[in-house]
Design an enzyme around this catalytic site. Sequence first.
Site, PDB file in Angstrom:
ATOM      1  N   ARG A   1     -12.767 -26.869   8.952  1.00  8.60           N
ATOM      2  CA  ARG A   1     -12.606 -28.130   9.684  1.00  8.60           C
ATOM      3  C   ARG A   1     -11.143 -28.310  10.120  1.00  8.60           C
ATOM      4  NH1 ARG A   1     -14.385 -33.603   6.757  1.00  8.60           N
ATOM      5  NH2 ARG A   1     -16.299 -32.413   6.505  1.00  8.60           N
TER       6      ARG A   1
ATOM      7  N   TRP B   1      12.957 -22.615  -9.693  1.00 10.19           N
ATOM      8  CA  TRP B   1      12.198 -23.748 -10.236  1.00 10.19           C
ATOM      9  C   TRP B   1      10.923 -23.191 -10.860  1.00 10.19           C
ATOM     10  CZ3 TRP B   1      13.352 -28.309 -11.742  1.00 10.19           C
ATOM     11  CH2 TRP B   1      12.361 -29.283 -11.920  1.00 10.19           C
TER      12      TRP B   1
ATOM     13  N   HIS C   1      15.151 -35.124  -2.655  1.00 10.06           N
ATOM     14  CA  HIS C   1      15.314 -33.992  -1.735  1.00 10.06           C
ATOM     15  C   HIS C   1      15.895 -34.516  -0.400  1.00 10.06           C
ATOM     16  CE1 HIS C   1      13.022 -30.817  -4.034  1.00 10.06           C
ATOM     17  NE2 HIS C   1      13.037 -31.879  -4.803  1.00 10.06           N
TER      18      HIS C   1
ATOM     19  N   HIS D   1     -10.330 -27.126   0.553  1.00 10.87           N
ATOM     20  CA  HIS D   1     -11.637 -26.666   0.059  1.00 10.87           C
ATOM     21  C   HIS D   1     -12.119 -25.308   0.595  1.00 10.87           C
ATOM     22  CE1 HIS D   1     -12.180 -30.745  -1.536  1.00 10.87           C
ATOM     23  NE2 HIS D   1     -11.780 -31.177  -0.359  1.00 10.87           N
TER      24      HIS D   1
ATOM     25  N   GLU E   1      14.787 -27.036  -1.688  1.00  7.11           N
ATOM     26  CA  GLU E   1      16.037 -27.778  -1.922  1.00  7.11           C
ATOM     27  C   GLU E   1      16.975 -27.685  -0.727  1.00  7.11           C
ATOM     28  OE1 GLU E   1      17.766 -26.123  -5.450  1.00  7.11           O
ATOM     29  OE2 GLU E   1      16.138 -26.848  -6.708  1.00  7.11           O
TER      30      GLU E   1
ATOM     31  N   ASN F   1      -7.684 -28.315  -3.172  1.00  8.06           N
ATOM     32  CA  ASN F   1      -7.433 -29.521  -2.396  1.00  8.06           C
ATOM     33  C   ASN F   1      -5.956 -29.875  -2.571  1.00  8.06           C
ATOM     34  OD1 ASN F   1      -7.109 -31.939  -1.194  1.00  8.06           O
ATOM     35  ND2 ASN F   1      -8.762 -32.994  -2.248  1.00  8.06           N
TER      36      ASN F   1
ATOM     37  N   ARG G   1      -4.224 -31.443  -0.026  1.00  4.99           N
ATOM     38  CA  ARG G   1      -3.936 -32.269   1.165  1.00  4.99           C
ATOM     39  C   ARG G   1      -2.959 -33.401   0.857  1.00  4.99           C
ATOM     40  NH1 ARG G   1     -10.084 -32.430   2.217  1.00  4.99           N
ATOM     41  NH2 ARG G   1      -9.880 -34.149   0.764  1.00  4.99           N
TER      42      ARG G   1
ATOM     43  N   SER H   1       9.997 -29.291   0.129  1.00  9.41           N
ATOM     44  CA  SER H   1       9.518 -30.394  -0.713  1.00  9.41           C
ATOM     45  C   SER H   1      10.086 -31.721  -0.204  1.00  9.41           C
ATOM     46  CB  SER H   1       9.987 -30.178  -2.156  1.00  9.41           C
ATOM     47  OG  SER H   1       9.852 -31.377  -2.904  1.00  9.41           O
TER      48      SER H   1
HETATM   49  C1  LIG Z   1      13.368 -24.725  -5.681  1.00  9.79           C
HETATM   50  C2  LIG Z   1      12.193 -25.630  -5.840  1.00  9.79           C
HETATM   51  N1  LIG Z   1      10.958 -25.169  -5.563  1.00  9.79           N
HETATM   52  C3  LIG Z   1       9.875 -25.946  -5.692  1.00  9.79           C
HETATM   53  C4  LIG Z   1       9.973 -27.254  -6.098  1.00  9.79           C
HETATM   54  C5  LIG Z   1       8.735 -28.074  -6.223  1.00  9.79           C
HETATM   55  O1  LIG Z   1       8.674 -29.134  -5.320  1.00  9.79           O
HETATM   56  P1  LIG Z   1       7.741 -30.409  -5.641  1.00  9.79           P
HETATM   57  O2  LIG Z   1       8.465 -31.235  -6.640  1.00  9.79           O
HETATM   58  O3  LIG Z   1       7.594 -31.090  -4.325  1.00  9.79           O
HETATM   59  O4  LIG Z   1       6.459 -29.891  -6.160  1.00  9.79           O
HETATM   60  C6  LIG Z   1      11.223 -27.776  -6.413  1.00  9.79           C
HETATM   61  C7  LIG Z   1      11.331 -29.170  -6.881  1.00  9.79           C
HETATM   62  O5  LIG Z   1      12.330 -29.779  -7.020  1.00  9.79           O
HETATM   63  C8  LIG Z   1      12.374 -26.954  -6.295  1.00  9.79           C
HETATM   64  O6  LIG Z   1      13.594 -27.412  -6.604  1.00  9.79           O
END
Ligand SMILES: Cc1ncc(COP(=O)(O)O)c(C=O)c1O
Length: 390
Positions: free
Chosen positions: A220, A89, A189, A216, A163, A238, A240, A184
């Site tokens: 904390r 990705w 997903h 940041h 994935e 950031n 979060r 993710s």
């Molecule tokens: C292999 C892989 N890595 C990273 C991500 C990124 O995830 P997100 O969409 O939550 O940023 C994805 C998104 O589909 C993915 O398929």
Amino acid sequence: MKYPLVEYPFSKSDLSSGRRILSKGKFITMNKITKQFEKKFAKYLGVKYALMVNSGSSANLLAFFALINPKAKKRINFKDECIIPSICWSTSLWPIVQAGLKPVFVDVDLKTFNINLNDLKKKITKKTKAILTVHVLGNSTNMNELKKIIKQKKLILIEDTCESLGSKFGSKFLGSFGRFGTFSFYVSHQISAGEGGMIVCNDYNDYKIIHSLRSHGWDRGLNNSKKNSFNFINSGFNLRPMDITAAIGLNQFKRLNKMIQIRSSNRKKIVNSIKSSQNWNDQIEFLISSEKVKPSWFGLPILINKKYLNKKKKYLSYLNKNGIETRPIISGNFLNQPASKLYRLNAKKETFKNADEIEKRGFFIGLQTKKIDTNLVKFLTKKLLMIDKI
Ligand SMILES: Cc1ncc(COP(=O)(O)O)c(C=O)c1O
């Protein structure tokens, strides 16, 4: 859409979990529920620490910025090489570049869609310090072999498991083998919080680094700090999550095993029906999970028979017109993407034969998390086998 990539992912109880946080008014931002989700997630995966972030991309960003951080125990340096499969990705890749490291691409396996370990061995140089493996659509490479390479060459492993939440290799969950594993919770997903992600690790020093970088650069929330401390101990972003998304994610997480089972049974129904159809003529091939992998399927990846390559565009448009939503296999060979050209990622003009073939022949359709009925299976069978007739 008759068969969308994802059906509406939220149950009534998911929504009321989110609403409960909203109605409290005060703590819609990261708070106690995020912590609860992190604890449950770490326990499930069998790792010491889990840290929730606002996306899987952010989890990957944290992993690489932790590795180059001055506080890291085994730190890697500017221009060190990190190996990555050519089917990945975009935000599996960019954190490597953003952290000042050099991505080195490796071809994938035609059977598993995952990193090809023979090609990987050839790409290891003195400058190689890390490997990012991407567990594609619920499947993985042979983790025993990969672990051997990591150990022999003293490399760091990061697992992009965005994935593949819930997939196992042997008795261990994917994402729990490396120094960091990332996940993710984006829609479609294995579980969805709308947006969101998780990063896991086993070393407290690494955990402290990602904990401060997420927020940041302060301390904390770490054991050694006061609740409202403005003590900045590191650089930071950031990244979060919010307690609302944590509440939705945590509620869905309780159904993960059930959803894995249903997806797997839906997959079996579709594949069996296609293969036993009188119209079956080897028009398409299905991704089969690698040996020792117990997959938590993301979708149903398909390769069309080479004979029909010139019909792929027409076929996908036919499927979409008939209400079957399709997607490419992640982003295909990422080196064919315009952004790779922009950053001259393949200056040597290497070829990645299998990644190219998967890009040309591959696509995937969704796998629903509710049981599908016979009529829908019949419909999918008929439409998916039309490539030799259109
Ligand atoms: C292999 C892989 N890595 C990273 C991500 C990124 O995830 P997100 O969409 O939550 O940023 C994805 C998104 O589909 C993915 O398929």
